[in-house]
Structures are given as C-alpha cells and as structure tokens.
Design a protein around this motif. Structure first.
Motif, short mmCIF file in Angstrom:
data_model
loop_
_atom_site.label_atom_id
_atom_site.label_comp_id
_atom_site.label_asym_id
_atom_site.label_seq_id
_atom_site.Cartn_x
_atom_site.Cartn_y
_atom_site.Cartn_z
N PHE A 120 49.71 39.48 41.76
CA PHE A 120 48.69 40.51 41.60
C PHE A 120 47.53 40.03 40.74
O PHE A 120 46.38 40.42 40.95
CB PHE A 120 49.32 41.77 41.01
N HIS A 121 47.81 39.19 39.75
CA HIS A 121 46.73 38.61 38.95
C HIS A 121 45.84 37.72 39.80
O HIS A 121 44.60 37.71 39.62
CB HIS A 121 47.31 37.82 37.78
N ASN A 122 46.44 36.98 40.73
CA ASN A 122 45.65 36.14 41.63
C ASN A 122 44.77 36.99 42.53
O ASN A 122 43.63 36.60 42.85
CB ASN A 122 46.58 35.27 42.46
N LEU A 123 45.27 38.16 42.95
CA LEU A 123 44.48 39.05 43.79
C LEU A 123 43.24 39.54 43.04
O LEU A 123 42.13 39.54 43.59
CB LEU A 123 45.33 40.24 44.24
N VAL A 124 43.44 39.94 41.80
CA VAL A 124 42.29 40.41 41.00
C VAL A 124 41.27 39.29 40.80
O VAL A 124 40.06 39.50 40.91
CB VAL A 124 42.79 40.95 39.64
N LYS A 125 41.77 38.10 40.52
CA LYS A 125 40.86 36.95 40.33
C LYS A 125 40.11 36.62 41.62
O LYS A 125 38.91 36.31 41.61
CB LYS A 125 41.67 35.75 39.86
N TYR A 126 40.82 36.71 42.76
CA TYR A 126 40.22 36.37 44.05
C TYR A 126 39.09 37.34 44.40
O TYR A 126 38.01 36.93 44.81
CB TYR A 126 41.30 36.37 45.13
N THR B 276 52.90 41.00 47.36
CA THR B 276 51.67 40.54 46.72
C THR B 276 50.74 39.83 47.69
O THR B 276 49.60 39.52 47.34
CB THR B 276 52.00 39.57 45.58
N GLY B 277 51.22 39.58 48.91
CA GLY B 277 50.43 38.85 49.90
C GLY B 277 50.78 37.38 49.97
O GLY B 277 50.24 36.66 50.83
#
Length: 350
Positions: free
Chosen positions: A177-183, A250-251
């Motif tokens: 989820f942190h990677n999603l926000v960063k992306y 999370t994808g």
C-alpha cells in the motif's frame, strides 16, 4: 319438505367404501361395499363386478419380492470382460471392457504407445470383486505404483507440503500500500490521486478492523492459504487459453499466465522477478477505475466479480485495449486473499 321441494335436513354424506370394484376403480368413481355395487347394477355390469386390485406403493414394491442376486463383475450384462487393457486405472480399464464388449470391438492386443502409458502391470479386472481398501491403504498403493498419474499426484502432494513448510511468517502488506501511494503521487494528476484515496478509504477501514482481530497464527495461516491457492491456480491457468494474472489485494502480481505474456509482451520472468503491481501495467485511467471498482466489492459478500474494460501498456508503451474481468478470492476470515484477472483483447473494426 319445503314449498320448493327441498328437504329440511341436510343430505347425509355417502360412506366411502373400503375397496372399490374394478369398474369403479378404473372410472375413478365412488363405489360402495355391496357386490355387485349400485353403479355396476345401473350400468348392467353386475356379472363382472368384483373387488379391484390396489397398486402397491413404489417403496413397497420390492419388499415382498425376492432379492435380486448381484451379478458378478465378470458376468455383468452377460458380457465376458477382458482384463488386458492397461490404461493406468482399474476403473478406466473396466469401463473400456464393458464398452468394447457391448460394441463388439475386438479385445485382443490393445496397446497405448502414443499415450505414453506403456505397460503398468495392473492387476486383473477380477480384483474388482475383492473388498475395497481403506483410504490410507489406497494412498500407499497409489504412491508405489508405476502409473504416471500416481506419480503426478505424488509430486503434487509433495509440492503442497513444501508450500506449507516454506511459509514461516505472515506477509507484510504495508509495503504494497505504501508503494501504491508513492506511485500515484509520482505518476498521476491531483484529480486521479483524490479518486484513488477515496477508493482506499472505502475498504481500508474494514480491512484494518478485520486484521486487528486476528492473531499471529491466523496471519500465518492466511499466507499459507494464499501460497496454496496460487499453486492450484497455476495448474488451472495452464489448462486455460485466457490471458490471466493473479495478484494480492495490494495489486502485487503473484502469478502470470503465458497467454498474458503473449498478449502484452511482458516476460513472466520480468513480472515475477521483482515486485510488480498490476496497476503499473495499466494506463492511469484504467488504474483509477480498477481501484474504484475493487473498493465497491472488496467486502461485499453478494458480489465477487466485476467486468469492465482497461488499457494495458506493453514494455514499449503501446496500449492494448482489453475486456477486463477480475474476481476476488476471499479467505475463511472473509478478507480478500487473491484477485484473479482475465484479459481479452478488443480489436477495432477495420
């Protein structure tokens, strides 16, 4: 009697006979206990008026009858069964023996060189009459036979056991989820970021509430279930011709079918060699649309699948428009465990 000719007392109800005669029974008419009955007298059938024969209930038809002897397996339907069919399965060999005898097919030398089964040295079909073994005994005998089907089952069981042993700690979904926000901050405009944040706010609280009630052992069990599910999907996707991808909630992509690689030109090794997320393969509009639709059914038990369209980008950036259907696989705690996505290309009319 009244002036209208009607009786003051109600007419008595006719008593039902204990058994109707044959003529009344056939005509479905009310009979009486007299023989000949009144109806047969009026119809000039007094000479043949006799008690009818009652039909026995279906569940009682075989109670008084003689027990039917069970025909032995080798004499079933009066067909001599051949025992020289080597299919790798007693049931298959027995069934083929039935069919070959009924169809009059020759049961002499029958070989299967093209199927790769060879001579597996099965027992004769006569062994069907022997007492069945227990499940434990059947599994032991299955593991020691030379049948390729048995060897495949044994290998499958060994891989399943290896999956359970390889998982030693729960999976950390926070990084995904942190990677999603960063992306989304780096790749999307403000309006798209707001839409994705609203989608995450739609299911993240429910997800956190579910996870807070689970112990460390529960989370470890969830990860084992995920890895076991991926193993089954890997076998299933191998028989399917539909471009398919399986990812976590999370994808993060966990499984890629070869047809998807052919469609999008993304190598499986590249997608599975490092952490790759399904929304990274879509254009921004499709990624936002996916998260919004995922939020709608993430914790909706009445719906598991969603159909839409999306645009998948190849490694060179070429768009591939697809019909897109994703299905949520939930675990025993009703938390989204895996998402199975199917992609079919949409071709433009020339």
């Amino acid at each position: 009697m009244t002036e209208n000719g009607n009786s003051d007392t109600p007419r008595g109800k006719r008593k039902k006979a204990s058994r109707a005669c044959g003529h009344c029974q056939k005509a479905h008419l009310t009979c009486d206990d007299m023989r000949p009955c009144s109806r047969c007298v009026k119809r000039d059938l007094a000479a043949t008026c006799a008690d009818g024969v009652r039909k026995k209930a279906k569940y009682l038809q075989d109670v008084d009858g003689e027990a039917h002897p069970i025909a032995p397996a080798n004499g079933l339907l009066n067909y001599p069964l051949a025992s020289n069919f080597e299919f790798g399965s007693k049931a298959t060999s027995l069934e083929y023996s039935f069919l070959s005898n009924m169809l009059g097919a020759p049961s002499g030398d029958f070989a299967l060189p093209d199927m790769g089964l060879g001579q597996v040295g099965l027992a004769s079909v006569d062994n069907v009459n022997q007492p069945s073994q227990t499940h434990h005994g059947s599994r032991e005998s299955l593991g020691t036979t030379n049948s390729p089907v048995a060897a495949q089952d044994a290998g499958h069981a060994a891989r399943a056991s290896g999956v359970y042993k390889s998982v030693v700690r729960p999976y950390d979904y926070r990084e995904g989820f942190h990677n999603l926000v960063k992306y989304v901050k780096e790749r999307m405009e403000k309006n798209d970021i707001i839409r994705i944040c609203r989608a995450l706010a739609g299911f993240r609280p429910s997800f956190m509430a579910q996870i807070m009630n689970l112990s460390e052992e529960d989370l470890l069990f969830m990860e084992k279930c995920f890895q076991r599910t991926i193993m089954e999907f890997d076998k299933l996707i191998g028989f399917s011709g539909t471009p398919t991808v399986v990812w976590r909630r999370t994808g993060e992509i966990a499984l890629v079918g070869k047809e998807f690689s052919i469609l999008t030109q993304w190598p499986r090794e590249q997608l599975l060699g490092k952490r790759t997320y399904i929304y990274e393969l879509m254009d921004n509009s499709s990624a936002v649309d996916y998260w919004e639709k995922f939020s709608l059914i993430a914790f909706d038990n009445s719906q598991q699948s969603m159909m839409t369209t999306c645009t998948v980008l190849t490694p060179t950036g070429r768009p591939v428009t697809c019909a897109f259907c994703f299905t949520i696989k939930r675990d025993i705690f009703d938390v989204p465990l895996a998402i199975v996505g199917n992609f079919l290309p949409l071709f433009r009319a020339v």
